[in-house]
Enzyme design. Structure first.
Site, PDB file in Angstrom:
ATOM      1  N   HIS A  92      -3.803   1.385   7.842  1.00 24.96           N
ATOM      2  CA  HIS A  92      -2.445   1.940   7.868  1.00 24.96           C
ATOM      3  C   HIS A  92      -2.338   3.128   6.896  1.00 24.96           C
ATOM      4  O   HIS A  92      -1.845   4.197   7.256  1.00 24.96           O
ATOM      5  CB  HIS A  92      -1.433   0.836   7.508  1.00 24.96           C
ATOM      6  CG  HIS A  92      -0.013   1.290   7.415  1.00 24.96           C
ATOM      7  ND1 HIS A  92       0.969   0.853   8.283  1.00 24.96           N
ATOM      8  CD2 HIS A  92       0.604   2.146   6.543  1.00 24.96           C
ATOM      9  CE1 HIS A  92       2.120   1.443   7.953  1.00 24.96           C
ATOM     10  NE2 HIS A  92       1.927   2.212   6.896  1.00 24.96           N
ATOM     11  N   GLU A  93      -2.844   2.925   5.669  1.00 24.86           N
ATOM     12  CA  GLU A  93      -2.784   4.006   4.667  1.00 24.86           C
ATOM     13  C   GLU A  93      -3.698   5.162   5.048  1.00 24.86           C
ATOM     14  O   GLU A  93      -3.361   6.328   4.838  1.00 24.86           O
ATOM     15  CB  GLU A  93      -3.151   3.490   3.272  1.00 24.86           C
ATOM     16  CG  GLU A  93      -2.287   2.341   2.750  1.00 24.86           C
ATOM     17  CD  GLU A  93      -0.800   2.557   2.913  1.00 24.86           C
ATOM     18  OE1 GLU A  93      -0.340   3.710   2.868  1.00 24.86           O
ATOM     19  OE2 GLU A  93      -0.082   1.553   3.094  1.00 24.86           O
ATOM     20  N   CYS A 106       6.468  -0.151   6.767  1.00 23.69           N
ATOM     21  CA  CYS A 106       6.012   1.033   6.039  1.00 23.69           C
ATOM     22  C   CYS A 106       7.128   1.442   5.095  1.00 23.69           C
ATOM     23  O   CYS A 106       8.297   1.481   5.487  1.00 23.69           O
ATOM     24  CB  CYS A 106       5.709   2.159   7.023  1.00 23.69           C
ATOM     25  SG  CYS A 106       5.178   3.694   6.233  1.00 23.69           S
ATOM     26  N   LEU A 107       6.771   1.748   3.839  1.00 24.41           N
ATOM     27  CA  LEU A 107       7.799   2.084   2.851  1.00 24.41           C
ATOM     28  C   LEU A 107       8.571   3.352   3.219  1.00 24.41           C
ATOM     29  O   LEU A 107       9.683   3.555   2.744  1.00 24.41           O
ATOM     30  CB  LEU A 107       7.178   2.224   1.453  1.00 24.41           C
ATOM     31  CG  LEU A 107       6.591   0.918   0.879  1.00 24.41           C
ATOM     32  CD1 LEU A 107       5.929   1.181  -0.464  1.00 24.41           C
ATOM     33  CD2 LEU A 107       7.664  -0.155   0.741  1.00 24.41           C
ATOM     34  N   GLN A 150       3.242   9.910   1.016  1.00 20.67           N
ATOM     35  CA  GLN A 150       4.498   9.134   0.959  1.00 20.67           C
ATOM     36  C   GLN A 150       5.251   9.341  -0.337  1.00 20.67           C
ATOM     37  O   GLN A 150       6.394   8.901  -0.467  1.00 20.67           O
ATOM     38  CB  GLN A 150       4.213   7.639   1.126  1.00 20.67           C
ATOM     39  CG  GLN A 150       3.772   7.253   2.520  1.00 20.67           C
ATOM     40  CD  GLN A 150       3.625   5.754   2.606  1.00 20.67           C
ATOM     41  OE1 GLN A 150       2.605   5.209   2.206  1.00 20.67           O
ATOM     42  NE2 GLN A 150       4.651   5.091   3.098  1.00 20.67           N
ATOM     43  N   HIS A 152      -2.053   7.546   7.264  1.00 22.73           N
ATOM     44  CA  HIS A 152      -1.137   8.465   6.560  1.00 22.73           C
ATOM     45  C   HIS A 152      -1.879   9.722   6.110  1.00 22.73           C
ATOM     46  O   HIS A 152      -1.306  10.808   6.094  1.00 22.73           O
ATOM     47  CB  HIS A 152      -0.551   7.791   5.311  1.00 22.73           C
ATOM     48  CG  HIS A 152       0.663   6.947   5.566  1.00 22.73           C
ATOM     49  ND1 HIS A 152       1.841   7.469   6.042  1.00 22.73           N
ATOM     50  CD2 HIS A 152       0.890   5.623   5.391  1.00 22.73           C
ATOM     51  CE1 HIS A 152       2.742   6.493   6.149  1.00 22.73           C
ATOM     52  NE2 HIS A 152       2.184   5.368   5.770  1.00 22.73           N
ATOM     53  N   GLY A 163       0.839  -1.195   0.000  1.00 25.64           N
ATOM     54  CA  GLY A 163       0.000   0.000   0.000  1.00 25.64           C
ATOM     55  C   GLY A 163       0.872   1.242   0.000  1.00 25.64           C
ATOM     56  O   GLY A 163       2.027   1.189   0.428  1.00 25.64           O
TER      57      GLY A 163
HETATM   58 CO    CO Z   1       3.048   3.499   5.688  1.00 29.80          CO
END
Ligand code: CO
Length: 173
Positions: free
Chosen positions: A134-135, A92-93, A48, A138, A43
């Protein structure tokens, strides 16, 4: 387009609603999927990639070539959450190499617009609900370290300090 790493301030900035449902938006979503697959993510939220917009893409199966699992959500809103919660490991990226336990509801009902601006309601469960939540965080500037168990938060302190140092050096360069 590139992935923004912690502690870049864009990860904490306010995200504006998507208002233009045009070719540019579709292109942004495509590029986000490409980056997500290239970095083995499941995701990715617009902040991000440095775009402070209420937009996210995900594919909980994380497999390119399985586009049936692909979701693009614009201006998502949580209609309801189930009461049951579960702890599981997340990454998380924007935090390469960092993982930790996060407690989240096991199901969620969401209303969101698609790339044409049409509103749709969807029901997500289990891992897919977790990826969405999670997204979704953000989009409100909330990061998974904010929700991590205190033990994991302590364990990753050194890794966070390394990311902060790397960011400071990049900002000065
Ligand atoms: Co993340």
């Amino acid at each position: 387009m590139e992935i923004v790493r912690y502690p870049d301030p864009r990860l904490r900035a306010r995200n504006a609603a998507v208002e233009r449902f045009d070719e540019d938006l579709a292109g942004v979503a495509r590029e986000m999927f490409r980056l997500m697959y290239a970095t083995k993510g499941v995701g990715l939220a617009a902040p991000q990639v440095g775009l402070n917009l209420r937009l996210m893409v995900f594919n909980a199966e994380g497999e390119e070539g399985r586009p049936d699992g692909e979701r693009v959500l614009c201006n998502p809103r949580i209609v309801s959450r189930v009461r049951t919660k579960e702890s599981d490991e997340e990454g998380c990226l924007s935090f390469p190499g960092i993982y930790g336990q996060v407690v989240r509801p096991t199901g969620v009902t969401v209303e969101a617009q698609d790339l044409e601006g049409k509103s749709r309601r969807l029901q997500l469960e289990g891992w897919e609900a977790r990826v969405f939540l999670h997204e979704f965080d953000h989009l409100d500037g909330i990061l998974f370290i904010d929700r991590m168990s205190p033990a994991d938060r302590t364990r990753i302190r050194g890794q966070l300090a390394d990311l902060e140092e790397a960011w400071r050096q990049r900002a000065q360069a």
